[in-house]
Design a protein around this motif. Sequence first.
Motif, mmCIF file in Angstrom:
data_model
loop_
_atom_site.group_PDB
_atom_site.id
_atom_site.type_symbol
_atom_site.label_atom_id
_atom_site.label_comp_id
_atom_site.label_asym_id
_atom_site.label_seq_id
_atom_site.Cartn_x
_atom_site.Cartn_y
_atom_site.Cartn_z
ATOM 1 N N ILE A 190 0.852 -1.188 0.000
ATOM 2 C CA ILE A 190 0.000 0.000 0.000
ATOM 3 C C ILE A 190 0.887 1.237 0.000
ATOM 4 N N VAL A 191 0.614 2.145 -0.917
ATOM 5 C CA VAL A 191 1.255 3.461 -0.943
ATOM 6 C C VAL A 191 0.138 4.483 -0.818
ATOM 7 N N THR A 192 0.233 5.389 0.164
ATOM 8 C CA THR A 192 -0.882 6.307 0.408
ATOM 9 C C THR A 192 -0.386 7.664 0.862
ATOM 10 N N ARG A 193 -1.208 8.666 0.580
ATOM 11 C CA ARG A 193 -0.913 10.032 1.033
ATOM 12 C C ARG A 193 -2.234 10.726 1.321
ATOM 13 N N GLU A 194 -2.345 11.226 2.546
ATOM 14 C CA GLU A 194 -3.546 11.968 2.901
ATOM 15 C C GLU A 194 -3.602 13.287 2.136
ATOM 16 N N ARG A 195 -4.823 13.783 1.955
ATOM 17 C CA ARG A 195 -4.981 15.078 1.296
ATOM 18 C C ARG A 195 -4.312 16.172 2.136
ATOM 19 N N SER A 196 -3.586 17.002 1.434
ATOM 20 C CA SER A 196 -2.860 18.141 2.047
ATOM 21 C C SER A 196 -1.656 17.711 2.883
ATOM 22 N N ALA A 197 -1.339 16.407 2.933
ATOM 23 C CA ALA A 197 -0.153 15.957 3.680
ATOM 24 C C ALA A 197 1.097 16.241 2.853
ATOM 25 N N PRO A 198 2.251 16.532 3.515
ATOM 26 C CA PRO A 198 3.470 16.858 2.768
ATOM 27 C C PRO A 198 4.057 15.679 2.000
ATOM 28 N N GLY A 199 3.785 14.462 2.418
ATOM 29 C CA GLY A 199 4.339 13.298 1.740
ATOM 30 C C GLY A 199 3.520 12.055 2.024
ATOM 31 N N GLY A 200 3.913 10.952 1.400
ATOM 32 C CA GLY A 200 3.172 9.722 1.555
ATOM 33 C C GLY A 200 3.946 8.686 2.348
ATOM 34 N N HIS A 201 3.333 7.498 2.497
ATOM 35 C CA HIS A 201 3.960 6.404 3.225
ATOM 36 C C HIS A 201 3.653 5.091 2.523
#
Length: 570
Positions: A111-122
């Motif tokens: 899983i690769v994900t990034r919340e809206r408005s977050a500076p980066g993903g995980h």
Amino acid sequence: MNRIHVLPESVVNQIAAGEVVERPASVVKELVENAIDAGARHVTVDVFEGGKRRIRVVDDGSGMSAEDLPLAFASHATSKIEGSGDLFRVKSLGFRGEALASIASVSRARIVTRERSAPGGHEITCDWGELRAVKPIGAPEGTTVEVEELFHRVPARRRFLKSDATEMAHVTEVVTRIALARPDVGFRLRHNDRDGLDLRAAERERERIEALFGGELGDVLLPVSARAGGLAVRGLAGAPSADRSRPDRQYVFLNGRFVRDRSLSHAIFAGYEGFLMSGRNAIAFLYLDVDPDEVDVNVHPTKIEVRIRPAREVHDLVVRAIREALVARGPGRSLTPEVTPRAVSEAPSWLVAPRGSEVRETPLFGASTPAIAAVAAPATATRRLLQIHSSFVLVETDDGFAVVDQHALHEGILHHRLKEKVRSGPLLSQRLLAPQVVTLPATERAALLEHAVALEPLGLLVEPFGEDAVAIQGVPALLRELDARPLVRELAAKLVAGEVVNDPAAILDAAIDMAACKGAVRAGDSLSPEKIEALLCESESLPSSYACAHGRPHTVKVTLREMERWFRRH
């Protein structure tokens, strides 16, 4: 020595995977539903080798935080419900919290994900149930889930997978169902990097249906809409002329979820009853809205099977909506356009003469057949009629001729009138001076008596008689000369054989079908011109495209132009 022990979590997840993850299409369904629940406006699905090698689902939804990411692969971890009470107020597509854990136990998942408005993903991976640490990674807003080597370490499961083409067909059907449920979301489906579906977000269901199945299908769809209390149904139903050999164009959605339900399938069948030939299936795209408190979606891990508390009310609403749409198309061209308006008898077993005619009650060919009103038409325009082999009627029309199956037409008339009468309330029953006794095998007798109450709205009264028989104490007053014994024998046999659904509405429908068939004039019955005229007059009461109870057409029309082509006049 203790013989009972707690199974490891990895084994528990593999057992759960046996129900949740049947094939690659199951994985796609769970991942796309998660994307929809995350508020995605566009979902891309990439499948390789039918999903056996890799499945990738990309969405532009809300994404997940680094803190929530490890729980994504945990058993029964979910953001969609909190307690047992929420199980009966489910508004999301997913809620069980077992899909990702089950998938990851039989594959390599990432899983690769990034919340809206977050500076980066995980990023997080889980190989065959073994969870890795969360890592920071550059990623667009939303979530990407990749599943590779499905069932690679479970050869017993992998052997049951079919060819790439077959598995891809199942994947396409899954995406089609979700896309029909959510026309406001865009979808793209690719197989081995080749485009399959590319669906833009649409405002209306019709646009999405035409995008999936072509504009020609859209041309034969009729709008369907009905409401009753807190229940609502809307959608599109195919014209009878667009029938199919299989029910593969019947899609029913309940509160935005594709469902399969025998009662709803029967409702579609009952809505089209009399409009389709036997063995043919209607096209229908129906969207039902029911209070979530009245629906149990926690019946099976796939969440396709549901229980609806007001099941009968929903069934009847669907039937009414479909029939209203079909009848609203308007009646077809009459066989008797020159006949003046007529008085309608209260008894549908009687065929009615034009207004001003002399009508007299005439039994037709013995006591077992309902009477037809003989007609002596006054200053009324006439047309040429010819009965052929005591079974068919040749009728001259203003642009050719029509061939009428006398039994099918009379059966259709009786069927339509009985259905309309029953819909408005129970029919009057004609009590018999001498009951009609029917001897039945024990299983058939028990099945019939168990459901005897379902026959009462038709006016058919059945009671026990001795140890191996039943007594028919009353028949429909509208078919008061009907010999109901063959009907009862046939219905009892079908109940035991499972050919009639164990539901009061289905049993009543089956009894009406049989009553109409057995109460109609037969092939081989010789009819006078007056009786034929009365039969044709009554055909005007049938809705457009109405067929006999078995779905067979009753009339075939041939135009003068067609006859001229036969003889090469053009």
